[in-house]
Design a protein around this motif. Structure first.
Motif, PDB file in Angstrom:
ATOM      1  N   THR A  59      45.464  44.564 112.761  1.00  0.00           N
ATOM      2  CA  THR A  59      46.493  44.279 113.689  1.00  0.00           C
ATOM      3  C   THR A  59      46.065  43.079 114.429  1.00  0.00           C
ATOM      4  O   THR A  59      47.232  42.384 114.735  1.00  0.00           O
ATOM      5  CB  THR A  59      46.370  45.357 114.521  1.00  0.00           C
ATOM      6  N   PHE A  62      47.347  40.317 111.953  1.00  0.00           N
ATOM      7  CA  PHE A  62      48.850  40.289 112.063  1.00  0.00           C
ATOM      8  C   PHE A  62      49.385  39.634 113.278  1.00  0.00           C
ATOM      9  O   PHE A  62      50.473  38.997 113.536  1.00  0.00           O
ATOM     10  CB  PHE A  62      49.565  41.628 111.987  1.00  0.00           C
ATOM     11  N   GLY A  63      48.766  40.100 114.435  1.00  0.00           N
ATOM     12  CA  GLY A  63      49.437  39.426 115.846  1.00  0.00           C
ATOM     13  C   GLY A  63      49.198  37.939 115.860  1.00  0.00           C
ATOM     14  O   GLY A  63      50.023  37.423 116.214  1.00  0.00           O
ATOM     15  N   TRP A  66      51.888  36.487 113.443  1.00  0.00           N
ATOM     16  CA  TRP A  66      53.351  36.657 114.055  1.00  0.00           C
ATOM     17  C   TRP A  66      53.402  35.752 115.337  1.00  0.00           C
ATOM     18  O   TRP A  66      54.459  35.195 115.493  1.00  0.00           O
ATOM     19  CB  TRP A  66      53.261  38.087 114.603  1.00  0.00           C
ATOM     20  N   ALA A  67      52.382  35.481 116.069  1.00  0.00           N
ATOM     21  CA  ALA A  67      52.341  34.827 117.042  1.00  0.00           C
ATOM     22  C   ALA A  67      52.865  33.114 116.722  1.00  0.00           C
ATOM     23  O   ALA A  67      53.677  32.317 117.198  1.00  0.00           O
ATOM     24  CB  ALA A  67      51.465  34.493 117.940  1.00  0.00           C
ATOM     25  N   GLY A  69      54.068  32.360 114.029  1.00  0.00           N
ATOM     26  CA  GLY A  69      55.463  32.430 113.279  1.00  0.00           C
ATOM     27  C   GLY A  69      56.501  32.160 114.268  1.00  0.00           C
ATOM     28  O   GLY A  69      57.447  31.431 114.372  1.00  0.00           O
ATOM     29  N   VAL A  70      56.330  32.825 115.606  1.00  0.00           N
ATOM     30  CA  VAL A  70      57.487  32.755 116.474  1.00  0.00           C
ATOM     31  C   VAL A  70      57.482  31.560 117.347  1.00  0.00           C
ATOM     32  O   VAL A  70      58.611  30.842 117.228  1.00  0.00           O
ATOM     33  CB  VAL A  70      57.299  33.845 117.323  1.00  0.00           C
ATOM     34  N   ALA A  95      62.445  39.465 116.330  1.00  0.00           N
ATOM     35  CA  ALA A  95      60.884  39.221 116.369  1.00  0.00           C
ATOM     36  C   ALA A  95      60.264  40.198 116.985  1.00  0.00           C
ATOM     37  O   ALA A  95      59.080  40.649 116.517  1.00  0.00           O
ATOM     38  CB  ALA A  95      60.709  37.818 117.041  1.00  0.00           C
ATOM     39  N   PHE A  98      60.523  43.460 114.470  1.00  0.00           N
ATOM     40  CA  PHE A  98      59.209  43.454 113.541  1.00  0.00           C
ATOM     41  C   PHE A  98      58.091  43.704 114.025  1.00  0.00           C
ATOM     42  O   PHE A  98      57.353  44.382 113.271  1.00  0.00           O
ATOM     43  CB  PHE A  98      59.445  42.044 112.761  1.00  0.00           C
ATOM     44  N   MET A  99      57.556  43.138 114.859  1.00  0.00           N
ATOM     45  CA  MET A  99      56.244  43.103 115.556  1.00  0.00           C
ATOM     46  C   MET A  99      56.001  44.540 115.808  1.00  0.00           C
ATOM     47  O   MET A  99      54.975  45.186 115.606  1.00  0.00           O
ATOM     48  CB  MET A  99      56.197  42.233 116.840  1.00  0.00           C
ATOM     49  N   SER A 103      53.540  46.560 113.012  1.00  0.00           N
ATOM     50  CA  SER A 103      52.222  46.964 113.429  1.00  0.00           C
ATOM     51  C   SER A 103      51.717  48.201 113.135  1.00  0.00           C
ATOM     52  O   SER A 103      50.809  48.518 112.878  1.00  0.00           O
ATOM     53  CB  SER A 103      51.895  46.692 114.892  1.00  0.00           C
TER      54      SER A 103
END
Length: 372
Positions: A59, A62-63, A66-67, A69-70, A95, A98-99, A103
């Motif tokens: 997680t 991934f976080g 994801w951050a 990417g955003v 966004a 998906f998060m 998750s």
């Protein structure tokens, strides 16, 4: 070494897996932990620790991804804009959608790795008594659930239009195409992940300690219910679905029926929100919504049980008693009786480390017998 019973055979469980004088046991889904000859009461607790550690790790990774990417697509201040008020996050922002959903999907590799480490094996026992996901049965249950939800919500919408005159024209949210793709690809995995944990791991954990299925079905319900943030009517709806999903997992010998119900519910609700016919951020519900949930889920449960009977879905796993150790001499070791009509595992390589024949464990094996 395992045997699989004829479909919808009698359910029994002789209790202590270490007994040497007992015959084969028919283990229902919640007792599959006892299919492991190395079963110990503390193993589910270690499994939970491994699951938690792996899930936390993936997680965090991934976080971070994801951050990054955003920020790379929306600018350096994108995260500040999204989380300016965490309680007011827009779930329909692609966004954020998906998060939130992906998750949860990450629980799948975490719980499977924990089961791979601690057993029982095969890992697929987390899915069903056959040790695998029964795709044909899953497809049928999903079709039944989607039919019930589409007809049910369609009837409600028609009532609102004809009687109340409150049904508005669809207003797709911004980024509808991305949301639709995630509803199809991500939401079913999110539902499967929750079922693996709450109706797979937790149901079987309680079943390792307690024989009666009612405790295995009901004890995980509060954990699943209060993982959602709704008012009392919303929580009641979640609890009803949790009870029905748990009961169906036990009654049908696997997670397919629970996954089908969960997927249909989440897909339909998110699609309604995506076209503007539901508020995705709402935390309040009503007694009408709770009543509809009860009706939908009970009808679904009745139809799925009939469907499972019709198609001969296996609901137990037959585990023969372990062979007693050799105490001297070279005589044959008596084999446990085999239930009539059962399918016998033919031995290595299909069942590594075990033989399924009569006599000494190293004796040649007969050809496997299939269910008629």
């Amino acid at each position: 070494m395992t045997l699989r019973t004829a479909p919808w055979g009698p359910v029994s469980d002789d209790g202590d897996h270490r007994r040497r004088d007992a015959g084969p046991r028919l283990l229902p889904f919640h007792r599959l932990g006892h299919a492991d000859p190395e079963h110990r009461w503390w193993k589910p607790l270690v499994e939970l620790v491994v699951f938690g550690a792996v899930y936390l790790l993936v997680t965090v990774v991934f976080g971070v991804v994801w951050a990054v990417g955003v920020m790379s697509t929306r600018g350096q201040d994108a995260l500040d804009d999204l989380f300016a008020d965490p309680l007011a996050l827009d779930v329909m922002d692609p966004a954020v959608f998906f998060m939130m959903f992906f998750s949860i999907v990450l629980m799948i590799p975490a719980i499977l790795l924990a089961r791979l480490v601690m057993g029982p094996r095969p890992v697929g026992l987390l899915l069903s008594v056959t040790g695998r996901l029964r795709w044909a049965f899953l497809a049928r249950t999903l079709a039944v659930a989607l039919t019930i939800y589409v007809i049910g919500y369609g009837a409600v919408s028609l009532f609102e239009l004809l009687v109340l005159g409150e049904l508005s024209a669809p207003q797709p949210v911004e980024g509808f195409g991305l949301i639709l793709a995630m509803v199809v690809l991500v939401v079913p995995l999110q539902c499967a992940a929750e079922e693996l944990v709450f109706r797979g791991y937790l149901l079987q954990t309680v079943g390792r300690w307690v024989r009666r299925p009612v405790f295995a079905v009901l004890l995980p319900v509060p954990l699943f219910t209060f993982a959602h943030f709704y008012d009392v009517w919303g929580l009641l709806s979640v609890a009803v679905m949790a009870v029905v999903a748990g009961w169906l997992s036990w009654r049908t010998g696997g997670l397919e029926a629970a996954i089908g119900l969960h997927v249909a519910n989440n897909v339909v609700v998110t699609l309604l929100a995506a076209v503007g016919w539901a508020d995705p951020n709402a935390t309040e519900s009503s007694w009408v919504a709770a009543a509809l949930t009860v009706v939908f889920d009970v009808v679904y449960a009745v139809l799925v049980v009939r469907l499972a009977r019709k198609h001969g879905v296996e609901v137990t796993r037959t585990v023969p008693a372990p062979l007693p150790p050799l105490t001297g001499g070279w005589g044959p070791v008596p084999a446990a009786p085999v239930p009539p009509g059962a399918w016998m595992c033919p031995g290595p390589p299909a069942c590594p480390g075990h033989w399924a024949g009569h006599g000494h464990p190293s004796a040649p094996q007969p050809a496997p017998e299939r269910l008629p």
